[in-house]
Motif scaffolding. Structure first.
Motif, PDB file in Angstrom:
ATOM      1  N   PHE A 337      -6.473 -62.583  31.429  1.00 41.40           N
ATOM      2  CA  PHE A 337      -6.379 -63.064  30.058  1.00 41.40           C
ATOM      3  C   PHE A 337      -5.117 -63.896  29.887  1.00 41.40           C
ATOM      4  O   PHE A 337      -4.018 -63.455  30.248  1.00 41.40           O
ATOM      5  CB  PHE A 337      -6.367 -61.890  29.074  1.00 41.40           C
ATOM      6  N   LEU A 338      -5.296 -65.089  29.324  1.00 39.69           N
ATOM      7  CA  LEU A 338      -4.177 -65.957  28.962  1.00 39.69           C
ATOM      8  C   LEU A 338      -4.126 -66.101  27.446  1.00 39.69           C
ATOM      9  O   LEU A 338      -5.168 -66.165  26.782  1.00 39.69           O
ATOM     10  CB  LEU A 338      -4.343 -67.353  29.578  1.00 39.69           C
ATOM     11  N   LEU A 339      -2.913 -66.207  26.906  1.00 42.68           N
ATOM     12  CA  LEU A 339      -2.703 -66.390  25.472  1.00 42.68           C
ATOM     13  C   LEU A 339      -1.738 -67.564  25.312  1.00 42.68           C
ATOM     14  O   LEU A 339      -0.558 -67.455  25.656  1.00 42.68           O
ATOM     15  CB  LEU A 339      -2.119 -65.112  24.861  1.00 42.68           C
ATOM     16  N   LEU A 340      -2.256 -68.683  24.798  1.00 43.54           N
ATOM     17  CA  LEU A 340      -1.480 -69.918  24.748  1.00 43.54           C
ATOM     18  C   LEU A 340      -1.040 -70.243  23.325  1.00 43.54           C
ATOM     19  O   LEU A 340      -1.784 -70.034  22.376  1.00 43.54           O
ATOM     20  CB  LEU A 340      -2.312 -71.084  25.284  1.00 43.54           C
ATOM     21  N   GLY A 341       0.207 -70.772  23.221  1.00 44.52           N
ATOM     22  CA  GLY A 341       0.692 -71.257  21.930  1.00 44.52           C
ATOM     23  C   GLY A 341       1.668 -70.350  21.234  1.00 44.52           C
ATOM     24  O   GLY A 341       2.022 -70.593  20.073  1.00 44.52           O
ATOM     25  N   LEU A 342       2.129 -69.281  21.881  1.00 41.21           N
ATOM     26  CA  LEU A 342       3.073 -68.369  21.261  1.00 41.21           C
ATOM     27  C   LEU A 342       4.476 -68.979  21.185  1.00 41.21           C
ATOM     28  O   LEU A 342       4.716 -70.047  21.746  1.00 41.21           O
ATOM     29  CB  LEU A 342       3.095 -67.033  22.015  1.00 41.21           C
ATOM     30  N   ARG A 411      -6.023 -77.759  23.059  1.00 42.32           N
ATOM     31  CA  ARG A 411      -7.489 -77.721  23.089  1.00 42.32           C
ATOM     32  C   ARG A 411      -8.054 -78.802  23.998  1.00 42.32           C
ATOM     33  O   ARG A 411      -9.009 -78.557  24.745  1.00 42.32           O
ATOM     34  CB  ARG A 411      -8.039 -77.841  21.665  1.00 42.32           C
ATOM     35  N   GLY A 412      -7.485 -79.986  23.962  1.00 37.74           N
ATOM     36  CA  GLY A 412      -7.960 -81.057  24.830  1.00 37.74           C
ATOM     37  C   GLY A 412      -7.705 -80.764  26.299  1.00 37.74           C
ATOM     38  O   GLY A 412      -8.582 -80.960  27.155  1.00 37.74           O
ATOM     39  N   THR A 413      -6.498 -80.281  26.593  1.00 43.92           N
ATOM     40  CA  THR A 413      -6.143 -79.939  27.974  1.00 43.92           C
ATOM     41  C   THR A 413      -7.019 -78.821  28.507  1.00 43.92           C
ATOM     42  O   THR A 413      -7.520 -78.879  29.641  1.00 43.92           O
ATOM     43  CB  THR A 413      -4.656 -79.527  28.047  1.00 43.92           C
ATOM     44  N   LEU A 414      -7.228 -77.810  27.682  1.00 40.07           N
ATOM     45  CA  LEU A 414      -8.015 -76.658  28.117  1.00 40.07           C
ATOM     46  C   LEU A 414      -9.489 -77.021  28.311  1.00 40.07           C
ATOM     47  O   LEU A 414     -10.137 -76.561  29.262  1.00 40.07           O
ATOM     48  CB  LEU A 414      -7.876 -75.528  27.098  1.00 40.07           C
ATOM     49  N   ALA A 415     -10.017 -77.883  27.439  1.00 38.70           N
ATOM     50  CA  ALA A 415     -11.421 -78.295  27.580  1.00 38.70           C
ATOM     51  C   ALA A 415     -11.655 -78.990  28.915  1.00 38.70           C
ATOM     52  O   ALA A 415     -12.646 -78.730  29.609  1.00 38.70           O
ATOM     53  CB  ALA A 415     -11.807 -79.205  26.420  1.00 38.70           C
TER      54      ALA A 415
END
Length: 426
Positions: A337-342, A411-415
């Motif tokens: 599990f990754l949690l991005l943006g913290l 969101r763009g990078t992850l997509a």
């Protein structure tokens, strides 16, 4: 008293969720001499067809409504789950004069706010086995309610902190019961039976709401009691279990003894668990695999040691890599599990996280963008301190922390990243 217990959850975001908490409270109420009927709305095809006839035939004095989740914890297009719960409450009020009492994990995070939003009589925050039974007994005698642990009731100006029972073996585990659990058939996907051997978590990750639900102290069930309960479920046809303990490997000595006891019992079961990537050695991984562990959820959240420190994690990336390798060598499936943006996340640290997770060669990776902000957490305090939130913002309505200016880029990078990796999901 006649008590109708309702599990409100209809969501199966990752898998169908069986109402373990409600089953525990229902058993405690039955053992105290009350007559209990149940309704699991996860299985009910139509609220009108299932709830209304049950209210008419059973005529409850009290309705216990278990609220598992407030929302889906997804930062884009968030679904708020209390609106459907309002429909349940309205139906109960229309067809019954019973007192409605709220409980459950979701309720326990926002006890006063959920009562006000749903317009419900009262609720029990935290563990319900003792407090709910105490409430039933007091209501039956028309007695004083003011000292019941965890009770919230605005009309009587009661707002009590929950009690944390030190010896959870006092609360017996539920037996196999088709009212709550169904093992499924061979033609279906297996049902992973939720099973809890410990409550509480002292780790205080900055975003976590567990302390509001179960407290910070780890409280363990007796190993013998756990094995007896597992044997009952195995005899009833259940052979897949999901240990929902927040940190299966803590304490390490307990985890190892549990695995050894499963092996010694001869139980032929398969199970999943949640593993905190810290204090995991080869001997524990071997014991888990020998006892039937086939999959772990590995919540490492970031590939940046700087971010891990900000999250108040005890582990670092080197620990995660070593433990992931040990699990892989033992043939245990790993879901990371990754949690991005913290707080503190940048384009550089997010790329680090993606590349780190990719390098682990996990069987599955689940990525979450932004963290749901819960009250009484370090993340909530930080958000207020930095102006991300105001002190009067209601966190009942979902708010997420996502570093400003990062949303579109993440969101763009992850997509693009996920498109090339079929075992990654967002």
């Amino acid at each position: 008293m006649r008590v109708l217990m309702i599990a409100d959850n209809t969501e199966s975001i990752n898998m169908p969720v069986l109402p373990l908490g409600m089953a525990c409270v229902a058993r405690a109420a039955e053992e105290a001499g009350h007559e209990v009927a149940t309704l699991n709305l996860m299985r009910a095809e139509d609220l009108q067809q299932s709830l209304v006839p049950l209210l008419a035939s059973f005529r409850p004095h009290v309705i216990g409504l278990s609220i598992r989740n407030i929302d889906d914890q997804v930062s884009q297009g968030t679904r708020f789950f209390l609106e459907p719960v309002k429909a349940i409450v309205d139906r109960c009020r229309r067809y019954s004069n019973a007192m409605i009492v709220l409980g459950g994990a979701g309720y326990s995070i926002f006890p006063t706010q959920v009562l006000a939003y749903l317009g419900v009589d009262m609720g029990i925050q935290g563990e319900g086995e003792a407090s709910f039974v105490m409430l039933l007994e007091r209501l039956a005698r028309h007695d004083n309610l003011s000292d019941i642990p965890g009770l919230h009731c605005a009309s009587r100006a009661i707002s009590n902190p929950p009690a944390v029972e030190g010896h959870i073996d006092r609360f017996r585990l539920p037996d196999p019961d088709p009212r709550f659990f169904s093992p499924g058939s061979a033609a279906q996907e297996p049902i992973w039976m939720p099973f809890q051997t410990r409550r509480g978590c002292p780790l205080d990750c900055i975003y976590c709401s567990t302390a509001a639900i179960e407290g910070r102290r780890i409280r363990k069930r007796g190993i013998d009691e756990v094995i007896v309960s597992l044997e009952k479920f195995a005899s009833a046809g259940y052979d897949h279990f999901y240990f929902v303990d927040n940190t299966f490997n803590l304490p390490v000595s307990y985890a190892r003894r549990l695995c050894e006891a499963i092996v010694a019992s001869g139980l032929n079961i398969r199970w999943r668990c949640i593993l905190y990537p810290w204090k995991v050695e080869k001997s524990l991984v071997r014991a888990m695999a020998a006892a039937g562990c086939v999959e772990v959820s590995l919540g490492f959240e970031s590939g940046s040691d700087t971010l891990l420190e900000k999250m108040n994690k005890r582990f670092r990336t080197a620990d995660v890599r070593r433990i992931a390798d040990l699990l892989g060598e033992a043939g245990v499936r790993r879901m990371g599990f990754l949690l991005l943006g913290l707080p503190g996340d940048t384009q550089t640290t997010i790329r680090q996280s993606l590349e780190f997770a990719d390098s682990l060669n996990l069987e599955m990776v689940k990525v979450t963008i932004g963290a749901r902000i819960y009250p009484n957490t370090a993340l909530a305090s930080y958000a207020v301190r930095t102006g991300y939130l105001s002190e009067v913002d209601s966190l009942l309505f979902p708010r997420f922390y996502l570093e400003k200016g990062m949303d579109a880029w993440i969101r763009g990078t992850l997509a693009a990243w996920i498109q090339e990796r079929p075992n990654w999901v967002c």
